[in-house]
Design a protein around this motif. Structure first.
Motif, PDB file in Angstrom:
ATOM      1  N   ALA A  43       6.172 -48.302  34.886  1.00 22.14           N
ATOM      2  CA  ALA A  43       5.580 -47.862  33.620  1.00 22.14           C
ATOM      3  C   ALA A  43       5.581 -46.344  33.582  1.00 22.14           C
ATOM      4  O   ALA A  43       5.426 -45.686  34.606  1.00 22.14           O
ATOM      5  N   LYS A  44       5.733 -45.808  32.392  1.00 17.50           N
ATOM      6  CA  LYS A  44       5.855 -44.358  32.218  1.00 17.50           C
ATOM      7  C   LYS A  44       4.827 -43.856  31.221  1.00 17.50           C
ATOM      8  O   LYS A  44       4.523 -44.521  30.237  1.00 17.50           O
ATOM      9  N   THR A  45       4.293 -42.669  31.503  1.00 17.88           N
ATOM     10  CA  THR A  45       3.452 -41.962  30.544  1.00 17.88           C
ATOM     11  C   THR A  45       4.031 -40.563  30.353  1.00 17.88           C
ATOM     12  O   THR A  45       4.519 -39.965  31.313  1.00 17.88           O
ATOM     13  N   THR A  46       4.002 -40.092  29.139  1.00 17.73           N
ATOM     14  CA  THR A  46       4.476 -38.731  28.859  1.00 17.73           C
ATOM     15  C   THR A  46       3.337 -37.849  28.361  1.00 17.73           C
ATOM     16  O   THR A  46       3.553 -36.700  28.018  1.00 17.73           O
ATOM     17  N   ASN A  47       2.115 -38.430  28.370  1.00 14.84           N
ATOM     18  CA  ASN A  47       0.975 -37.676  27.855  1.00 14.84           C
ATOM     19  C   ASN A  47      -0.228 -37.746  28.796  1.00 14.84           C
ATOM     20  O   ASN A  47      -1.362 -37.850  28.358  1.00 14.84           O
ATOM     21  N   GLY A  48       0.057 -37.700  30.103  1.00 16.19           N
ATOM     22  CA  GLY A  48      -1.010 -37.654  31.091  1.00 16.19           C
ATOM     23  C   GLY A  48      -1.830 -38.912  31.229  1.00 16.19           C
ATOM     24  O   GLY A  48      -2.943 -38.872  31.740  1.00 16.19           O
ATOM     25  N   GLY A  49      -1.324 -40.027  30.801  1.00 17.55           N
ATOM     26  CA  GLY A  49      -2.009 -41.296  30.969  1.00 17.55           C
ATOM     27  C   GLY A  49      -2.734 -41.808  29.739  1.00 17.55           C
ATOM     28  O   GLY A  49      -3.392 -42.843  29.790  1.00 17.55           O
ATOM     29  N   VAL A  50      -2.610 -41.115  28.616  1.00 17.77           N
ATOM     30  CA  VAL A  50      -3.233 -41.614  27.383  1.00 17.77           C
ATOM     31  C   VAL A  50      -2.560 -42.915  26.967  1.00 17.77           C
ATOM     32  O   VAL A  50      -3.219 -43.887  26.601  1.00 17.77           O
ATOM     33  N   ASN A  51      -1.229 -42.958  27.048  1.00 18.04           N
ATOM     34  CA  ASN A  51      -0.461 -44.161  26.726  1.00 18.04           C
ATOM     35  C   ASN A  51       0.549 -44.420  27.835  1.00 18.04           C
ATOM     36  O   ASN A  51       1.117 -43.487  28.394  1.00 18.04           O
ATOM     37  N   PHE A  52       0.777 -45.692  28.121  1.00 18.93           N
ATOM     38  CA  PHE A  52       1.787 -46.110  29.089  1.00 18.93           C
ATOM     39  C   PHE A  52       2.779 -47.024  28.401  1.00 18.93           C
ATOM     40  O   PHE A  52       2.402 -47.844  27.564  1.00 18.93           O
ATOM     41  N   VAL A  53       4.034 -46.893  28.762  1.00 16.29           N
ATOM     42  CA  VAL A  53       5.083 -47.775  28.265  1.00 16.29           C
ATOM     43  C   VAL A  53       5.696 -48.466  29.472  1.00 16.29           C
ATOM     44  O   VAL A  53       6.215 -47.805  30.384  1.00 16.29           O
ATOM     45  N   SER A  54       5.602 -49.797  29.507  1.00 11.43           N
ATOM     46  CA  SER A  54       6.209 -50.553  30.602  1.00 11.43           C
ATOM     47  C   SER A  54       7.712 -50.610  30.428  1.00 11.43           C
ATOM     48  O   SER A  54       8.217 -50.683  29.310  1.00 11.43           O
ATOM     49  N   GLN A  55       8.408 -50.550  31.547  1.00  6.91           N
ATOM     50  CA  GLN A  55       9.866 -50.664  31.551  1.00  6.91           C
ATOM     51  C   GLN A  55      10.235 -51.935  32.298  1.00  6.91           C
ATOM     52  O   GLN A  55       9.558 -52.312  33.257  1.00  6.91           O
TER      53      GLN A  55
END
Length: 142
Positions: A43-55
């Motif tokens: 899973a990736k976050t690009t905003n310090g953990g506010v949102n996560f996107v699973s891959q």
């Protein structure tokens, strides 16, 4: 998950929304991070953990460690000899046959284009990001 924005003076708990146990992470720079964990979690976050996107890692084996060798090229390793790699920043993870069934626990970079994969029972693989093709090669060292 605990996060800090002041070099560890204070910490705050954030809800990742992820249900799998986390096993490792890699900092992609700034507030971007990629996490790995049980049941094939990447899973990736690009905003310090506010949102996560699973891959979609393409495996249900635990992913124990991952590392990015270039902006869009990464390797993840895990249980039962699992190795998956991406060349498109995680949009697609592709399996690589390791030829072993022991757990792979850690991937680390030791050169701009080279890394080591360490596993149970002394398993060691060398990986190289080949230029100019930008494909990974794997060599079992033991």
């Amino acid at each position: 998950m605990l996060v800090t924005s002041n070099s560890g003076s204070t910490w705050s708990m954030i809800n990742t929304g992820l249900t799998n146990s986390l096993k490792g992470f890699y900092s992609n720079g700034g507030s971007a991070f990629t996490f790995c964990g049980t049941n094939g979690l990447i899973a990736k976050t690009t905003n310090g953990g506010v949102n996560f996107v699973s891959q979609n890692s393409g495996t249900t084996n635990s992913i124990n460690s991952l590392f990015s060798f270039a902006t869009s090229r990464s390797i993840a390793v895990g249980d039962n000899g699992t190795i998956v790699q991406t060349s498109d920043a995680g949009a697609n993870w592709n399996p690589v046959s390791s030829g072993i069934s022991t757990h792979l626990n850690y991937v680390i970079q030791y050169d701009a284009l080279k890394g080591l994969i360490l596993g149970d029972n002394g398993e060691i693989f060398k990986t190289v990001l080949e230029v100019p093709s930008l494909t990974f090669t794997y060599t079992r060292l033991n």
